[in-house]
Write a protein that holds these residues in place. Structure first.
Motif, short mmCIF file in Angstrom:
data_model
loop_
_atom_site.label_atom_id
_atom_site.label_comp_id
_atom_site.label_asym_id
_atom_site.label_seq_id
_atom_site.Cartn_x
_atom_site.Cartn_y
_atom_site.Cartn_z
N ILE A 1 0.88 -1.13 0.22
CA ILE A 1 0.04 0.12 -0.02
C ILE A 1 0.83 1.17 0.07
N SER A 2 0.35 2.39 -0.72
CA SER A 2 1.27 3.52 -0.75
C SER A 2 0.21 4.49 -1.15
N ASN A 3 0.40 5.82 -0.74
CA ASN A 3 -0.53 6.94 -0.68
C ASN A 3 -0.25 7.64 -2.21
N TYR A 4 0.72 7.31 -2.88
CA TYR A 4 1.06 8.16 -4.15
C TYR A 4 1.15 6.97 -5.38
N THR A 5 0.30 7.27 -6.34
CA THR A 5 0.34 6.45 -7.63
C THR A 5 1.81 6.47 -8.44
N LEU B 1 3.29 3.64 -6.68
CA LEU B 1 2.76 2.27 -7.18
C LEU B 1 3.35 2.05 -8.58
N ARG C 1 -3.29 -4.59 -9.59
CA ARG C 1 -3.29 -3.07 -8.95
C ARG C 1 -4.73 -2.68 -8.86
N ASP D 1 -6.24 1.32 -7.86
CA ASP D 1 -6.01 2.75 -7.42
C ASP D 1 -7.17 3.70 -7.95
N SER E 1 -3.82 1.64 -3.67
CA SER E 1 -3.76 2.95 -3.19
C SER E 1 -4.51 3.21 -2.08
N LYS F 1 -5.58 5.75 -0.59
CA LYS F 1 -6.98 6.59 -0.72
C LYS F 1 -8.09 5.88 -1.35
N SER F 2 -7.83 5.25 -2.44
CA SER F 2 -9.04 4.34 -3.23
C SER F 2 -9.54 3.40 -2.54
N ASP G 1 0.95 8.35 6.12
CA ASP G 1 0.24 9.39 6.06
C ASP G 1 0.22 10.35 7.23
#
Length: 911
Positions: free
Chosen positions: A619-623, A626, A642, A644, A673, A675-676, A695
């Protein structure tokens, strides 16, 4: 109509003097004297008049004075022994002479017939009287040495105030008088019910007959519940407190209740009582704030299915709920539909999904669908169509999205005029009192009055009581207000932790892996911080946020800062200025060798794939991160999928189902992602999860890490949180643990960023080449040997404490008597502020003391346990090479393969 002029009756006829008296007959009572002017107002009570007559005739022995009868006054509170011990010199006048009254007030007027403008509270403290209206607004303040009596009319702030009744000190401190709609205390409610039962419900109530009404023979059916309440395992909802002959038991469908665990059965009962208005508060809303994985969705489905089919009032003409609305993030729409089909099947209930192709009229005017599932964004577009139908209940999933006052989705829900509102949220609601108020006011409007009243009477006193140096009086008031809020909210807020799942789910172990930055990362980091444009970032919240984002991406990989190709928008001008001094070769490659975290992740994924059959979620906050992760997995030949923000909604649930079904050869990793897809979805197909970056909001990370430890998980769960040590990421971790709320201010661009001092920003953007700044800040004496050191002592003594002698050496030395001109006030103030700033740090990070701390270099050089003979031969070597270990053998192998070069410290905790 003719009527005579009204003449008020005399309170008492004057009595004639005895015939043998030497003195003449007594005159009428004087209304004023030379010493004081006493005026009897028409608003005075008989007790006040009697008191006036008594004062005016005190010197007249011929007439027997009138007796003044007062209502009993609660005894004043006294200072406790503990308070005296804390401060021998502290005065106790604030706790022994304070008085509080319920009053009526009006503006001064010359009208003949005077009326009062409203109710209020009069607080007498320290020789001053303060008047507040029922909303907490200050109306005036004046000096008042003597306590007034009941019925007295006093003048204060240009207003006439009449003392109505005595208010207890406990009620005033709790703030209860300012919450008109708040529930009364349990003991008060019990006494009221007892009086009501005796006085109002003592005899059987008879319905009055109208003139044209005729009562015929009754052939009503006998009330019969839908399901057998006496059956084994039956989940029976509580009956309303009033009772009645038409009340019938509401029993949850055994088809659903058979799948409910004990805490879920309790949750359904709690929600039912709240939305039915059976609780002791004015409202029909509830907040289910269980932690992730406790089954909030199943509890909600059981509640809706019960309300859609049953009614506690027999013969009421239908169920309690006919139309229900579920509002959730768009990523969870298919998950809700799947859960309804899982627990109820497709034939029992019609569920309408309001996607972009659906026609809302099918739900509003048809009878096929009883439940509608819609995303927050879509709701804003169709709210006009929904107003034409009666929505009986609204469920807001991930309801922490409604925490702002200007939220358009919350306004759309309020526009439906639905009283029954339920919020589902896996994050605590008590961290920020402003957001807490918005959430409570959404589910139960008006319960906490207006925000101005709440802020003045609750938020400000509670925050003030938690500040360093708060007075004893402020602490006492803040605690009372906090206790009152907890008492009110526990009636409609249900919060359970994940510890309940310990008997149902496999164990979960969390590792915080501190990764050293690579030399190239440090080079870029120091170059940015030495830029001449860095000073401008300290003065503007916007540029501060840009710099934070820039450094966070740098912690992931320097390649993320490289100039973007033409289809992508260029960097912000401030970002370009900060990167101008960075050599292009340091940013030209996207290789994982440029990042310490990428190196650790690379070995971790390869070891996991080759030695186990487990799958992993990254998991990451930035595409953009990714994208780098996808490149890394493809270069290693590791299969992955994936999800996102760019993933179509129609494909998201299919991707999740396929990942959970297939083996690790077909789909080894899922790139997600935060956020998603970081909330609400179940990824039990994986037993390992890597949180690649952090985050600012700890709730976002908590939601993301809960994706794999859920119902249906059969393997032990392992979670890795990768943190770049010495950089901004480590400071983010510290602020998450400390729960300062500063992170939310930065992300939401509120005034919190502007409140940063220049020193705080410099500390945030600094870089330290150290093993682990967090472990140093904790002051832990474990030495990285892997045992739990426990929370720090209040005195701050560590393992190396020298006992009483060391305490005496560290004791503050006072200079004694000296000239005032020789006192350096500024120096004393600086030392005091520095001590206050330093002292709470360890306490704020005390939660990390529950982890075991392992120095990675000890894992590399650790040797197997020696025999007893070998230990005798080489005691010194045994002492040097303490055997340390962590539970995860895979992570141990990763650290040893890298010779401890990338990993500095590992924090471990098993839940």
């Amino acid at each position: 109509m003719y009527s005579k002029k009204f003449v008020p009756p005399l309170l008492r006829k004057p009595t004639a003097a005895p015939e043998d008296a030497d003195e003449p007959p007594n005159k009428k009572a004087r209304l004023s004297s030379s010493s004081s002017a006493l005026t009897i107002s028409t608003a005075h009570t008989p007790q006040r008049v009697a008191q006036t007559l008594k004062l005016s005739s005190a010197s007249n022995t011929a007439r027997k004075p009138l007796l003044l009868v007062r209502n009993p006054v609660s005894p004043p509170a006294t200072a406790t022994d503990d308070d005296d011990d804390d401060d021998d010199n502290a005065t106790t006048t604030t706790t022994t002479t304070d008085r509080y009254y319920n009053v009526l007030w009006r503006k001064k007027t010359t009208k003949k017939h005077k009326t009062f403008d409203g109710d209020g509270i009069l607080a007498l403290s320290g020789g001053y009287a303060t008047l507040q209206d029922s909303s907490g607004k200050d109306l005036g303040r004046t000096m008042m040495r003597a306590a007034p009596g009941l019925g007295d009319l006093v003048s204060l702030g240009g207003k006439d105030v009449e003392i109505d009744s005595v208010l207890s000190r406990a009620d005033y401190l709790s703030g209860r008088p300012f919450l008109k709609a708040a529930p009364v205390k349990e003991e008060s409610a019990a006494s009221f019910q007892a009086v009501s039962a005796a006085g109002f419900f003592g005899s059987k109530f008879k319905t009055p007959l109208l003139g044209s009404t005729a009562v015929g023979n009754s052939h009503a059916k006998v009330p019969t519940p839908r399901h057998d309440p006496t059956a084994e395992g039956a989940l029976v909802m509580p009956r309303p407190s009033g009772g009645g002959k038409n009340i019938v038991d509401v029993v949850v469908d055994p088809f659903v209740s058979a799948h409910l665990r004990p805490h879920q059965r309790e949750g359904v009962q709690f929600l039912y009582e709240a939305v039915m208005g059976h609780k002791a508060f004015d409202g029909q809303g509830a907040i289910l704030a269980d932690e992730m994985g406790l089954g909030k969705t199943l509890q909600t489905i059981a509640l809706l299915w019960t309300l859609l089919k049953q009614n506690p009032v027999f013969g009421a003409g239908g169920p309690v709920v006919r139309k229900a609305l579920i509002v959730c993030p768009v990523t969870l729409i298919n998950n809700w539909r799947k859960e309804f089909n899982k627990w109820l099947g497709r034939e029992r209930l019609g569920v309408f999904v309001a996607d972009s192709k659906a026609t809302i009229r099918d739900f509003t005017h048809g009878r096929v669908y009883s439940v509608m599932i819609v995303g927050y964004e879509r709701l804003q577009k169709v709210q006009g169509e929904l107003r034409g139908v009666d929505i009986d209940i609204v469920i807001a999933d991930e309801g922490h999205r409604l925490k702002t006052e200007r939220n358009k989705s919350a306004a759309a829900i309020r526009g439906l005029n639905t009283k029954r509102r339920v919020i589902l949220s896996g994050t605590p609601l008590q961290n920020d009192l402003h957001e807490f108020y918005i959430m409570v006011d959404f589910v139960n409007p008006g319960l906490l009055e207006s925000y101005q009243t709440f802020r003045k009477e609750f938020e400000n006193p509670i925050v003030k009581s938690r500040q360093p140096g708060a007075s004893r009086k402020d602490v006492e008031k803040g605690k009372a207000r906090g206790d009152e809020l907890a008492r009110i909210t526990k009636l409609f807020v249900l919060r359970r932790t994940a510890e309940i799942l310990s008997s149902y789910l496999p164990p979960k172990t969390e590792y915080i892996v501190f990764c050293r930055p690579t030399p190239k990362q440090l080079k870029v980091y120091t170059t940015i911080l030495s830029s001449p444009h860095i000073e401008s970032c300290y003065r503007s919240p916007d540029t501060s946020l840009l710099l934070i984002t820039l450094l966070k991406k740098l912690c992931n990989s320097p390649g993320l800062l490289a100039p973007k190709p033409s289809p992508h928008p260029p960097h912000h001008p401030t970002t370009q200025a900060l990167l101008a001094a960075v050599h292009p070769k340091l940013l030209e490659s996207h290789s994982s060798s440029h990042s310490g975290k990428f190196r650790v992740l690379d070995r971790l994924l390869l070891t996991l794939y080759r030695t186990t059959t487990e799958k992993v979620v990254v998991i990451s906050n930035y595409t953009s991160t990714l994208d780098l992760l996808s490149t890394l997995l493809s270069s290693r030949g590791l299969t992955h999928t994936r999800l996102d923000g760019a993933t179509p909604q129609s494909r998201r649930q299919d991707i999740i189902d396929a990942f959970n079904r297939t083996d690790h050869r077909s789909s080894f990793a899922l790139l997600l992602s935060a956020k998603s897809g970081g909330a609400g979805i179940n990824l039990v197909g994986a037993s390992r999860l890597v949180l690649f970056d952090l985050d600012w909001n700890p709730a976002t990370d908590a939601q993301a890490m809960a994706r794999v430890h859920r119902d249906g998980q059969t393997r032990p769960v392992v979670i890795y949180r990768l943190v770049t040590t010495g950089c901004v990421e480590e400071k983010i971790l510290q602020r998450q643990v400390a729960k300062t709320g500063l992170a939310e201010s930065v992300v939401d661009m509120k005034s919190g960023v502007g409140s940063f001092t220049s020193e705080e920003l410099r500390d945030l953007f600094s870089v330290r080449e150290t093993e682990c700044a967090t472990h140093e800040l904790l002051g832990c004496g474990c030495g990285g040997r892997g045992y739990v050191a426990g929370p720090p002592s209040p005195e701050g003594e560590g393992e190396g404490s020298g006992g009483e002698e060391e305490e005496e050496e560290e004791e503050v030395k006072y200079p004694g008597l000296m000239k005032a001109s020789e006192v350096d006030i500024e120096k004393i103030e600086r030392e005091r502020l520095a001590a206050m700033k330093k002292a709470p740090k360890g306490a704020q990070l005390g939660a990390l003391m529950e982890y075991s701390h392992v120095l990675a270099s000890r894992l590399v050089r650790a040797k197997p346990a020696k025999t007893e003979k070998a230990a005798d031969d080489d005691d010194e070597e045994e002492e040097e090479y303490d055997e340390v270990s962590i539970e995860d053998e895979l992570l141990t192998q990763v650290v040893r393969d890298g010779m401890g070069k990338e990993v500095s410290f590992i924090f471990q905790k098993t839940f």
